[in-house]
Design a protein around this motif. Structure first.
Motif, PDB file in Angstrom:
ATOM      1  N   GLY A  24     164.875 128.312   7.603  1.00  6.98           N
ATOM      2  CA  GLY A  24     163.557 128.917   7.472  1.00  6.98           C
ATOM      3  C   GLY A  24     162.528 127.908   6.990  1.00  6.98           C
ATOM      4  O   GLY A  24     162.836 127.018   6.195  1.00  6.98           O
ATOM      5  N   PRO A  25     161.289 128.010   7.474  1.00  6.75           N
ATOM      6  CA  PRO A  25     160.233 127.109   6.992  1.00  6.75           C
ATOM      7  C   PRO A  25     159.907 127.367   5.527  1.00  6.75           C
ATOM      8  O   PRO A  25     160.132 128.463   5.006  1.00  6.75           O
ATOM      9  N   ILE A  26     159.379 126.353   4.869  1.00  6.49           N
ATOM     10  CA  ILE A  26     159.028 126.422   3.447  1.00  6.49           C
ATOM     11  C   ILE A  26     157.541 126.135   3.298  1.00  6.49           C
ATOM     12  O   ILE A  26     157.011 125.212   3.928  1.00  6.49           O
ATOM     13  N   ALA A  27     156.874 126.931   2.494  1.00 10.03           N
ATOM     14  CA  ALA A  27     155.468 126.690   2.164  1.00 10.03           C
ATOM     15  C   ALA A  27     155.328 126.637   0.651  1.00 10.03           C
ATOM     16  O   ALA A  27     156.008 127.373  -0.076  1.00 10.03           O
ATOM     17  N   VAL A  28     154.465 125.759   0.173  1.00  7.40           N
ATOM     18  CA  VAL A  28     154.238 125.604  -1.256  1.00  7.40           C
ATOM     19  C   VAL A  28     152.742 125.753  -1.538  1.00  7.40           C
ATOM     20  O   VAL A  28     151.917 125.126  -0.856  1.00  7.40           O
ATOM     21  N   ILE A  29     152.385 126.587  -2.503  1.00  3.66           N
ATOM     22  CA  ILE A  29     151.001 126.734  -2.947  1.00  3.66           C
ATOM     23  C   ILE A  29     150.857 125.955  -4.252  1.00  3.66           C
ATOM     24  O   ILE A  29     151.502 126.287  -5.253  1.00  3.66           O
ATOM     25  N   VAL A  30     150.028 124.904  -4.241  1.00  2.00           N
ATOM     26  CA  VAL A  30     149.867 124.035  -5.398  1.00  2.00           C
ATOM     27  C   VAL A  30     148.452 124.164  -5.950  1.00  2.00           C
ATOM     28  O   VAL A  30     147.473 124.010  -5.211  1.00  2.00           O
ATOM     29  N   ASP A  31     148.348 124.448  -7.242  1.00  5.50           N
ATOM     30  CA  ASP A  31     147.053 124.501  -7.932  1.00  5.50           C
ATOM     31  C   ASP A  31     147.186 123.710  -9.226  1.00  5.50           C
ATOM     32  O   ASP A  31     147.902 124.130 -10.135  1.00  5.50           O
ATOM     33  N   CYS A  32     146.524 122.573  -9.308  1.00  2.00           N
ATOM     34  CA  CYS A  32     146.551 121.739 -10.520  1.00  2.00           C
ATOM     35  C   CYS A  32     145.127 121.618 -11.048  1.00  2.00           C
ATOM     36  O   CYS A  32     144.344 120.792 -10.564  1.00  2.00           O
ATOM     37  N   PRO A  33     144.742 122.436 -12.030  1.00  2.00           N
ATOM     38  CA  PRO A  33     143.371 122.387 -12.548  1.00  2.00           C
ATOM     39  C   PRO A  33     143.013 121.050 -13.178  1.00  2.00           C
ATOM     40  O   PRO A  33     141.837 120.701 -13.260  1.00  2.00           O
TER      41      PRO A  33
END
Length: 743
Positions: free
Chosen positions: A252-261
């Motif tokens: 399965g494909p992998i997605a990553v949501i990255v938020d670095c303030p």
């Protein structure tokens, strides 16, 4: 079921940088939203996104930057409960890092979420390992198609005993509503941030019946068991496992949501979460969505972070070097451009908010080779044949297309520009020949400038934001009357980011008319942003009594110190005079603004503690604003001889019964109130979304009456000709059909 899946960039805030962008995870029968910033309700109307279809929301931060649009979405969903047409049942899941429960409790103080059944899950900071890896994550959701996990980041902030220490600080800070009215936000233990790992489950390989038959498995139920992953016993007594008769599964494909303030969070995600190492070990397609702000993206450290991922990874940078030029609310921008062409003195051009040149160059260098996450861009995860970037929805949302369109271009019949200009000239001449006595204050160019930041009622539309009026007193600063959701974004679109900072630093006072969400839901983010620029100067907020509790609840989540004053402390009797009756802090602020008289007036609306306001300046102008009300004799009396009389006009006269039931005014009643107050200019606002661009103009409209539009700006020096907008705007806009109701 759910054979198609894509991620979609919802670029809310990328043009103004006041909101963390959103990402939509779309399946055929499921939707998951990551972040819901201010203006999301309006964004959905603009781009035909249906909030009722969303199954769950995930926050990267528990601040108004990432969750300021949640009140509007919940109010929308509350209206959809039980409707078979909307697809919304009666439950919504909300996930987020530390503080999510506190944020949800803020909303419960003024949004009725009982019917929605809001289920809040606050991810713990405990570590869990998966498959023997060192990945520090917690699985939040897992079903037949997807697994979503959170990776928590604390930056450099301590986390032990955080809850107990926060409680101690709240008590010590006097963050309650007693004493002198100050609400001092606690010093929080630190903002916890959540990144998210999205893993689509593997696709089983194709079943090979011929191979199964050769191994002695008879056609029938045994074939079905093998397809479901079960082991069977063949006729010859041998065990046959699924992998013996199936092609290899597709990862399965992998997605990553990255938020670095900030860089502190970046160091943590690279050094201690194991996320990059986990992604390198897995075999599926990989895409990383970067929601980090431009100043972090532009750093050398972030460049190294980008290069540390496996080569197969696609990187989508949402706050990239091009995103600031997007028209996120293209319909409003196009209307503004159209009105600017005919009334440039009243409708300034939209301001773009690019990063400074140095940051822009650094940003371009750091993200070279990445995908620009422009608004509405899709990234297909399944089916494999469509895998990758899809820009088919992007072109319609960019500035370039908007700028190519001519003024007045639309599906309706083009307007003869010469006739519009002729109408403007005739109306102005009529106003000059009217023979009325112009107030002496109209000659003062630096006395008062008024900008309507929102003119819609209850919910936003493509063309009208929620109620807010900014009054600029030039070198003295300014004040705000109501503060609907999206007020900071509207200020940036009007003034640009640099001037916006000056506006916030000079803002002395916010006055809120009543407790309905469309009049104050933008206040927490405004207080947060002002605190960043003016940390030692709490803003004075005058509002209805219930607002104090709401703001106190918000102050548990993020820093927004203020000095709160109940509207009831600013009312006076008929024998009242000046500002001597007012609390000293408010009197001091009014003196700085050059306002010699200030009064809140209780009006007639559907909730308790509803007010209008009347202000009078030392240079001679008098401004009155009704808030939401039925025609109110007390307000008209106190607003007598106003230079600017702003009155709500939610409905046309034919809907008088609905206006009475909901305790609003019709256009005819608002105009009559202006006449009874002997107002120099009456300006109508707070229009029902039945009238997307232009309300119904009838014979009741007088030469002294004008209709407010979003980002309409006037100075006292051009107030005389303001009513000339009405007949010309009617020619331009009256053929617009009402917006269709969302299914």
């Amino acid at each position: 079921r759910n054979t198609c899946c894509h991620l979609q960039v919802l670029g809310l805030g990328t043009d103004t940088r006041d909101t963390v962008p959103s990402v939509l995870l779309f399946f055929d029968n499921e939707r998951y939203l990551f972040n819901v910033g201010e203006g999301f309700q309006r964004f959905c109307i603009e781009h035909k996104i249906k909030p009722a279809k969303i199954n769950g929301m995930f926050l990267t931060r528990t601040t108004t930057e990432a969750a300021g649009g949640l009140p509007g979405v919940l109010l929308t969903l509350a209206d959809k409960v039980g409707s078979p047409l909307t697809g919304f049942g009666n439950s919504l899941s909300l996930y987020g890092p530390r503080g999510t429960h506190d944020f949800a409790n803020c909303l419960r103080t003024y949004v009725n979420v009982k019917d929605i059944n809001l289920v809040v899950t606050e991810t713990s900071s405990g570590e869990s390992q998966s498959g023997g890896s060192l990945l520090r994550r917690r699985t939040l959701l897992k079903n037949s198609v997807v697994e979503i996990s959170s990776i928590l980041l604390d930056g450099d902030q301590p986390t032990e005993d955080c809850t107990r220490s926060e409680k101690r600080m709240r008590v010590a800070s006097g963050g309650n509503s007693h004493g002198n009215g100050s609400i001092a936000s606690p010093s929080p233990c630190g903002l916890q941030v959540a990144c998210y790992l999205i893993e689509l489950l593997p696709i089983p390989g194709k079943f090979l019946p011929q191979k199964a038959a050769k191994l002695g498995v008879k056609s029938g139920p045994a074939f079905g068991m093998l397809c479901r992953g079960e082991t069977v016993v063949a006729a010859n007594g041998n065990e046959v496992k699924p992998e013996d008769v199936m092609e290899p599964e597709t990862p399965g494909p992998i997605a990553v949501i990255v938020d670095c303030p900030s860089l502190a969070y970046l160091r943590e995600i690279t050094e201690s979460t194991g996320l990059v190492e986990y992604a390198a070990k897995e075999k599926g397609d990989l895409v990383v969505m970067h929601l980090s702000p431009p100043d972090v993206l532009a750093t050398e450290e972030y460049g190294r972070f980008l290069s540390s991922w496996p080569e197969r990874a696609d990187h989508i940078v949402v706050n990239g070097s091009q995103s600031h030029c997007q028209a996120i609310f293209a319909s409003s921008r196009k209307l503004q451009k159209e009105m600017h062409a005919y009334f440039p003195e009243y409708f300034p051009a939209h301001k773009c908010n690019p990063p400074d040149d140095q940051q822009a160059n650094e940003l371009s260098n750091r993200i070279a080779g990445t995908i620009q996450g422009l608004n509405m861009l899709k990234y297909h995860l399944r089916p494999r044949s469509k895998h990758g970037v899809d820009e088919s929805d992007v072109a319609a949302s960019t500035t370039s297309k908007d700028d190519e369109d001519g003024v007045g271009s639309s599906e309706k019949k083009p307007i003869d520009a010469s006739k519009v200009h002729q109408q403007i000239s005739l109306t102005r001449k009529k106003l000059e020949e009217h023979g009325e006595q112009n107030p002496s204050c109209l000659s003062a160019a630096d006395a008062l400038e008024v900008t309507f930041l929102g003119t819609g009622a209850a919910i936003p539309s493509k063309y009208r934001n929620l109620s807010a009026i900014y009054c600029h007193v030039f070198d003295k600063g300014g004040f705000l009357l109501d503060s609907g959701e999206g007020v900071c974004g509207q200020l940036m679109r009007r003034y640009g980011r640099t001037k916006f900072r000056e506006i916030l630093m000079g803002l002395k006072l916010v006055w809120i008319s009543h407790i309905h969400a469309d009049h104050h839901s933008g206040l927490p983010s405004l207080l947060r942003m002002r605190h960043q620029y003016m940390p030692h100067d709490p803003l004075v907020v005058v509002g209805p009594r219930p607002l104090r509790r709401i703001l106190h609840m918000y102050s548990r989540v993020e820093s927004m110190p203020m000095h709160f004053i109940d509207c009831s402390e600013t009312t006076i009797g008929d024998d009242g005079n000046g500002n001597s009756h007012l609390p000293s802090r408010l009197a001091s602020v009014l003196s700085q603004l050059g306002i010699k008289a200030f009064e809140s007036v209780e009006v007639i609306h559907s909730c308790l503690h509803s007010y209008g306001v009347v202000l009078e300046s030392t240079v001679g102008w008098k401004l009155s604003y009704s808030g939401d009300t039925r025609p109110c004799a007390a307000f008209v009396r106190r607003a007598c001889n106003s230079t600017v009389f702003i009155h709500e006009a939610t409905f046309e006269e034919d809907l008088i019964d609905e206006a009475m039931a909901k305790k609003h005014s019709t256009t005819t009643e608002a105009i009559r109130s202006g006449k009874e107050a002997n107002a120099y200019r009456t300006i109508l606002t707070h229009f029902s979304q039945r009238y997307p661009k232009m309300p119904v103009v009838d014979e009741s409209f007088a030469d002294s009456t004008c209709v407010a539009f979003d980002l309409l700006t006037f100075n006292l020096t051009n107030l005389q000709h303001l009513p000339a907008i009405v007949p010309a705007a009617e020619m331009l806009l009256s053929e617009e059909k009402p917006e269709e109701e969302e299914e």
